[in-house]
Design a protein around this motif. Structure first.
Motif, PDB file in Angstrom:
ATOM      1  N   ILE A 156       0.836  -1.203   0.000  1.00 11.07           N
ATOM      2  CA  ILE A 156       0.000   0.000   0.000  1.00 11.07           C
ATOM      3  C   ILE A 156       0.869   1.251   0.000  1.00 11.07           C
ATOM      4  O   ILE A 156       0.607   2.216  -0.729  1.00 11.07           O
ATOM      5  CB  ILE A 156      -0.950  -0.017   1.217  1.00 11.07           C
ATOM      6  CG1 ILE A 156      -1.910  -1.204   1.114  1.00 11.07           C
ATOM      7  CG2 ILE A 156      -1.710   1.295   1.331  1.00 11.07           C
ATOM      8  CD1 ILE A 156      -2.705  -1.458   2.384  1.00 11.07           C
ATOM      9  N   PHE A 157       1.931   1.246   0.807  1.00  7.05           N
ATOM     10  CA  PHE A 157       2.815   2.393   0.950  1.00  7.05           C
ATOM     11  C   PHE A 157       3.436   2.783  -0.394  1.00  7.05           C
ATOM     12  O   PHE A 157       3.666   3.972  -0.662  1.00  7.05           O
ATOM     13  CB  PHE A 157       3.915   2.062   1.958  1.00  7.05           C
ATOM     14  CG  PHE A 157       4.795   3.210   2.337  1.00  7.05           C
ATOM     15  CD1 PHE A 157       4.463   4.043   3.390  1.00  7.05           C
ATOM     16  CD2 PHE A 157       5.986   3.462   1.653  1.00  7.05           C
ATOM     17  CE1 PHE A 157       5.286   5.112   3.755  1.00  7.05           C
ATOM     18  CE2 PHE A 157       6.808   4.513   2.004  1.00  7.05           C
ATOM     19  CZ  PHE A 157       6.458   5.342   3.057  1.00  7.05           C
ATOM     20  N   ASN A 158       3.690   1.801  -1.235  1.00  6.19           N
ATOM     21  CA  ASN A 158       4.385   2.049  -2.497  1.00  6.19           C
ATOM     22  C   ASN A 158       3.471   2.058  -3.718  1.00  6.19           C
ATOM     23  O   ASN A 158       3.962   2.059  -4.849  1.00  6.19           O
ATOM     24  CB  ASN A 158       5.477   0.995  -2.682  1.00  6.19           C
ATOM     25  CG  ASN A 158       6.623   1.150  -1.706  1.00  6.19           C
ATOM     26  OD1 ASN A 158       7.465   2.029  -1.847  1.00  6.19           O
ATOM     27  ND2 ASN A 158       6.655   0.291  -0.684  1.00  6.19           N
ATOM     28  N   ASP A 159       2.168   2.101  -3.513  1.00  2.00           N
ATOM     29  CA  ASP A 159       1.215   2.004  -4.619  1.00  2.00           C
ATOM     30  C   ASP A 159       0.730   3.383  -5.082  1.00  2.00           C
ATOM     31  O   ASP A 159      -0.098   4.013  -4.416  1.00  2.00           O
ATOM     32  CB  ASP A 159       0.020   1.157  -4.184  1.00  2.00           C
ATOM     33  CG  ASP A 159      -0.927   0.866  -5.338  1.00  2.00           C
ATOM     34  OD1 ASP A 159      -0.667   1.341  -6.460  1.00  2.00           O
ATOM     35  OD2 ASP A 159      -1.926   0.152  -5.111  1.00  2.00           O
ATOM     36  N   PRO A 160       1.192   3.883  -6.239  1.00  2.00           N
ATOM     37  CA  PRO A 160       0.731   5.190  -6.721  1.00  2.00           C
ATOM     38  C   PRO A 160      -0.697   5.164  -7.259  1.00  2.00           C
ATOM     39  O   PRO A 160      -1.329   6.225  -7.379  1.00  2.00           O
ATOM     40  CB  PRO A 160       1.728   5.511  -7.852  1.00  2.00           C
ATOM     41  CG  PRO A 160       2.191   4.176  -8.335  1.00  2.00           C
ATOM     42  CD  PRO A 160       2.207   3.288  -7.123  1.00  2.00           C
ATOM     43  N   LEU A 161      -1.212   3.973  -7.546  1.00  2.56           N
ATOM     44  CA  LEU A 161      -2.563   3.888  -8.099  1.00  2.56           C
ATOM     45  C   LEU A 161      -3.635   4.187  -7.059  1.00  2.56           C
ATOM     46  O   LEU A 161      -4.815   4.318  -7.404  1.00  2.56           O
ATOM     47  CB  LEU A 161      -2.789   2.501  -8.702  1.00  2.56           C
ATOM     48  CG  LEU A 161      -1.887   2.150  -9.899  1.00  2.56           C
ATOM     49  CD1 LEU A 161      -2.208   0.767 -10.416  1.00  2.56           C
ATOM     50  CD2 LEU A 161      -2.026   3.197 -11.004  1.00  2.56           C
ATOM     51  N   LEU A 162      -3.247   4.329  -5.809  1.00  3.26           N
ATOM     52  CA  LEU A 162      -4.210   4.723  -4.778  1.00  3.26           C
ATOM     53  C   LEU A 162      -4.469   6.230  -4.803  1.00  3.26           C
ATOM     54  O   LEU A 162      -5.362   6.712  -4.111  1.00  3.26           O
ATOM     55  CB  LEU A 162      -3.709   4.304  -3.393  1.00  3.26           C
ATOM     56  CG  LEU A 162      -3.589   2.798  -3.140  1.00  3.26           C
ATOM     57  CD1 LEU A 162      -3.067   2.524  -1.748  1.00  3.26           C
ATOM     58  CD2 LEU A 162      -4.939   2.113  -3.350  1.00  3.26           C
ATOM     59  N   SER A 163      -3.715   6.961  -5.571  1.00  5.53           N
ATOM     60  CA  SER A 163      -3.931   8.404  -5.692  1.00  5.53           C
ATOM     61  C   SER A 163      -4.835   8.706  -6.877  1.00  5.53           C
ATOM     62  O   SER A 163      -4.983   7.889  -7.804  1.00  5.53           O
ATOM     63  CB  SER A 163      -2.598   9.128  -5.877  1.00  5.53           C
ATOM     64  OG  SER A 163      -2.007   8.776  -7.124  1.00  5.53           O
ATOM     65  N   GLU A 164      -5.446   9.876  -6.871  1.00  2.00           N
ATOM     66  CA  GLU A 164      -6.325  10.274  -7.967  1.00  2.00           C
ATOM     67  C   GLU A 164      -5.545  10.428  -9.268  1.00  2.00           C
ATOM     68  O   GLU A 164      -6.040  10.113 -10.348  1.00  2.00           O
ATOM     69  CB  GLU A 164      -7.028  11.586  -7.613  1.00  2.00           C
ATOM     70  CG  GLU A 164      -8.007  12.087  -8.658  1.00  2.00           C
ATOM     71  CD  GLU A 164      -9.193  11.145  -8.864  1.00  2.00           C
ATOM     72  OE1 GLU A 164      -9.845  11.251  -9.918  1.00  2.00           O
ATOM     73  OE2 GLU A 164      -9.459  10.305  -7.971  1.00  2.00           O
ATOM     74  N   SER A 165      -4.310  10.887  -9.159  1.00  2.00           N
ATOM     75  CA  SER A 165      -3.486  11.070 -10.355  1.00  2.00           C
ATOM     76  C   SER A 165      -2.932   9.757 -10.877  1.00  2.00           C
ATOM     77  O   SER A 165      -2.539   9.660 -12.040  1.00  2.00           O
ATOM     78  CB  SER A 165      -2.316  12.008 -10.045  1.00  2.00           C
ATOM     79  OG  SER A 165      -1.414  11.390  -9.129  1.00  2.00           O
ATOM     80  N   GLY A 166      -2.860   8.752 -10.021  1.00  2.00           N
ATOM     81  CA  GLY A 166      -2.241   7.489 -10.389  1.00  2.00           C
ATOM     82  C   GLY A 166      -0.725   7.556 -10.412  1.00  2.00           C
ATOM     83  O   GLY A 166      -0.058   6.627 -10.873  1.00  2.00           O
ATOM     84  N   MET A 167      -0.175   8.664  -9.895  1.00  2.00           N
ATOM     85  CA  MET A 167       1.271   8.866  -9.970  1.00  2.00           C
ATOM     86  C   MET A 167       1.923   9.145  -8.621  1.00  2.00           C
ATOM     87  O   MET A 167       3.127   9.375  -8.553  1.00  2.00           O
ATOM     88  CB  MET A 167       1.583  10.028 -10.922  1.00  2.00           C
ATOM     89  CG  MET A 167       1.206   9.768 -12.369  1.00  2.00           C
ATOM     90  SD  MET A 167       1.720  11.108 -13.485  1.00  2.00           S
ATOM     91  CE  MET A 167       0.551  12.386 -13.007  1.00  2.00           C
ATOM     92  N   GLN A 168       1.148   9.121  -7.542  1.00  2.00           N
ATOM     93  CA  GLN A 168       1.709   9.499  -6.244  1.00  2.00           C
ATOM     94  C   GLN A 168       1.369   8.448  -5.196  1.00  2.00           C
ATOM     95  O   GLN A 168       0.210   8.099  -4.986  1.00  2.00           O
ATOM     96  CB  GLN A 168       1.167  10.862  -5.802  1.00  2.00           C
ATOM     97  CG  GLN A 168       1.855  11.415  -4.568  1.00  2.00           C
ATOM     98  CD  GLN A 168       1.365  12.814  -4.243  1.00  2.00           C
ATOM     99  OE1 GLN A 168       0.161  13.051  -4.111  1.00  2.00           O
ATOM    100  NE2 GLN A 168       2.290  13.760  -4.139  1.00  2.00           N
ATOM    101  N   SER A 169       2.392   7.950  -4.544  1.00  2.00           N
ATOM    102  CA  SER A 169       2.225   7.021  -3.428  1.00  2.00           C
ATOM    103  C   SER A 169       2.759   7.669  -2.158  1.00  2.00           C
ATOM    104  O   SER A 169       3.304   8.779  -2.191  1.00  2.00           O
ATOM    105  CB  SER A 169       2.993   5.723  -3.702  1.00  2.00           C
ATOM    106  OG  SER A 169       4.398   5.973  -3.668  1.00  2.00           O
ATOM    107  N   CYS A 170       2.639   6.970  -1.050  1.00  2.00           N
ATOM    108  CA  CYS A 170       3.245   7.461   0.186  1.00  2.00           C
ATOM    109  C   CYS A 170       4.747   7.661  -0.011  1.00  2.00           C
ATOM    110  O   CYS A 170       5.336   8.636   0.465  1.00  2.00           O
ATOM    111  CB  CYS A 170       3.022   6.464   1.322  1.00  2.00           C
ATOM    112  SG  CYS A 170       1.297   6.094   1.701  1.00  2.00           S
ATOM    113  N   ALA A 171       5.366   6.710  -0.743  1.00  2.00           N
ATOM    114  CA  ALA A 171       6.808   6.753  -0.953  1.00  2.00           C
ATOM    115  C   ALA A 171       7.243   7.903  -1.858  1.00  2.00           C
ATOM    116  O   ALA A 171       8.431   8.230  -1.898  1.00  2.00           O
ATOM    117  CB  ALA A 171       7.281   5.428  -1.541  1.00  2.00           C
ATOM    118  N   SER A 172       6.313   8.524  -2.560  1.00  2.00           N
ATOM    119  CA  SER A 172       6.681   9.639  -3.431  1.00  2.00           C
ATOM    120  C   SER A 172       7.194  10.822  -2.633  1.00  2.00           C
ATOM    121  O   SER A 172       8.150  11.492  -3.041  1.00  2.00           O
ATOM    122  CB  SER A 172       5.477  10.072  -4.283  1.00  2.00           C
ATOM    123  OG  SER A 172       5.043   9.033  -5.130  1.00  2.00           O
TER     124      SER A 172
END
Length: 483
Positions: free
Chosen positions: A96-112
């Motif tokens: 989950i921490f590294n998943d950018p698809l959880l953001s609206e943009s599809g480009m940002q994760s917690c790790a970003s």
């Protein structure tokens, strides 16, 4: 020819079995030489032993060894977090921490914004990070590091409540603390009186009490991951490539319970942060020094002493540097809040509005104790561990180097013209990021802020360089000799 029997032999002639004076002197010199050599060898042996094992020496000898070699004469046994394979819950949290698809943009994760390669802090020197639905929205504050939060207490004001105490709200606690005398923070001193100040919590303003709560906030923040509802987050979790990891942990029906699904997902992120050693490595040179496994250079040793000196840098007044009584390694924060009065950062888009002020605990992003104006301008004291790896400092990202940070502490009061801008008339705009009515909250009590305008600064340039050299020993990843 015979000699008279009464002739007396010269008294200075040695007997046939006695050495001559010259021979006796040579023997004495040899004795003294060998004795001196023996004493020297003993001293060399003692010194070598003291250097190798300063912890076995008396305190006075240990201090001398520390001065000469940078060794710790009193090594500690540190109680470190356990290292074990990640649990199934933590492994889910890692996904989950590294998943950018959880953001609206599809480009940002917690790790970003909390990059593992940058001590879980920002990966660049931007004052704030970009996010939002199209990755065009500027954030509000620079992301703090997520490292060393495993011992962070919940937000509170004043002393801990006993079990028999009647529970009070934060607003009540803050009201009770209004007018209380603030205790001066002095490096190395034990605070005898109760310090009625805010402490604990996560984010710069402490508005989240747990890592689980902290993980959820960026998911819904319009300038970060920008989800519009909890249901939207749940939908993305249910469609993720790791969705089959939920059922064994939470039951077959978990994907059909949006609110519970999100709650459990955020608990997994929290578990990942607690279990994964990369969030609290304790592999800095200072950690090894504490354990007697590394030696500081002369600059680092001098910097450490200045860091701990209550009359100099006094850094340890807030950034606690000593091992706890229980053997826990220091986190280099007291988890309390301070109003330092850092200058306003014009690079933050929100600051283009001259009427906007980020006041930390009392708003605008935290709202539950906004009426407690005695805390306006206060922000959480962060850990200094790995701080030398950052390129953005303070709650508003106004500084980009440790040299700038140290100059602020050193010159804020004595030479404010070197810290703050000037208005059109040439007047220094001191504390220009805090409204005038709240500037009394700024710390003037703790050294080096106890100095006055025109006083000699607390630290010289050389001393500042040595303090920075010590702060760099707090970076994780040090390899001690022989490892």
């Amino acid at each position: 020819m015979t000699h008279p029997s009464n002739i007396v032999q010269p008294s200075n002639l040695p007997a046939a079995d006695e050495p001559s004076p010259e021979a006796a002197n040579r023997a004495l010199r040899r004795l003294v030489l060998w004795g001196s050599l023996g004493i020297l060898l003993v001293l060399i042996g003692v010194c070598a032993y003291a250097v190798a094992y300063p912890e076995r020496m008396p305190d006075a000898v240990g201090e001398v060894v520390e001065d000469w070699t940078g060794a710790n004469p009193r090594p500690a046994h540190l109680v470190l977090p356990p290292v074990a394979p990640l649990s199934a819950l933590a492994q889910l949290g890692q996904q989950i921490f590294n998943d950018p698809l959880l953001s609206e943009s599809g480009m940002q994760s917690c790790a970003s914004c909390h990059s593992p390669q940058h001590s879980y802090g920002p990966p660049n020197s931007f004052p704030v990070q970009l996010g939002g639905a199209h990755m065009t929205q500027a954030g509000y504050r620079p992301p703090p590091s997520l490292t060393y939060l495993y011992r962070q207490p919940p937000f509170s004001i004043g002393p801990d409540q006993g079990e028999s105490d009647t529970p009070v709200s934060l607003d009540q606690a803050a009201s009770a603390a209004r007018g209380a005398t603030r205790v001066t923070k002095t490096a190395g001193a034990t605070i005898a009186a109760t310090n009625i100040v805010p402490q604990g919590g996560l984010f710069w303003d402490g508005r989240a009490d747990t890592l689980q709560m902290q993980a959820m906030v960026p998911m819904m923040n319009p300038v970060e991951m920008a989800n519009t509802s909890e249901a939207e987050v749940a939908r993305k979790l249910a469609q993720s490539k790791y969705h089959d990891m939920f059922k064994p942990l939470f039951g077959d029906s978990i994907l059909n319970k949006p609110s519970l699904l999100v709650t459990e997902a955020m608990s997994a992120v929290a578990r990942y942060q607690i279990e994964d050693p990369s969030f609290h490595e304790f592999t800095s040179k200072y950690d090894y020094w504490l354990q007697g496994k590394a030696r500081l250079t002369q600059a680092e040793l001098h910097g450490m002493r200045l860091f701990n000196d209550p009359n100099k840098a006094n850094c340890a007044g807030c950034h606690l540097s000593q091992v706890t009584k229980d053997g826990l390694p220091p986190l280099f924060t007291d988890t309390q809040y301070e109003a330092l009065g850092a200058p306003r950062n014009p690079a933050i888009p929100l600051n283009r509005d001259p009427k906007f002020f980020d006041l930390g605990i009392c708003g605008p992003f935290r709202t539950d104790i906004a009426t407690q104006t005695q805390f306006c301008g206060m922000f959480l004291t962060p850990t200094l561990r790995n701080s030398a790896t950052r390129s953005v400092y303070f709650h508003n990202g106004v500084y980009h180097t440790l040299e700038q940070v140290m100059a602020f502490y050193n010159l804020r009061n004595t030479n404010p013209e070197k810290i703050y801008p000037h208005d059109a008339s040439g007047k220094i705009e001191k504390f220009n990021d805090i409204p005038a009515q709240f500037q009394a909250n700024v710390d003037f009590a703790d050294a080096p802020f106890d100095r006055k305008f025109g006083d000699k600064p607390a630290m010289t340039d050389t001393e500042i360089k040595d303090i920075i050299a010590f702060v760099k020993t707090l970076n994780d990843g040090y390899k001690p000799a022989g490892s």
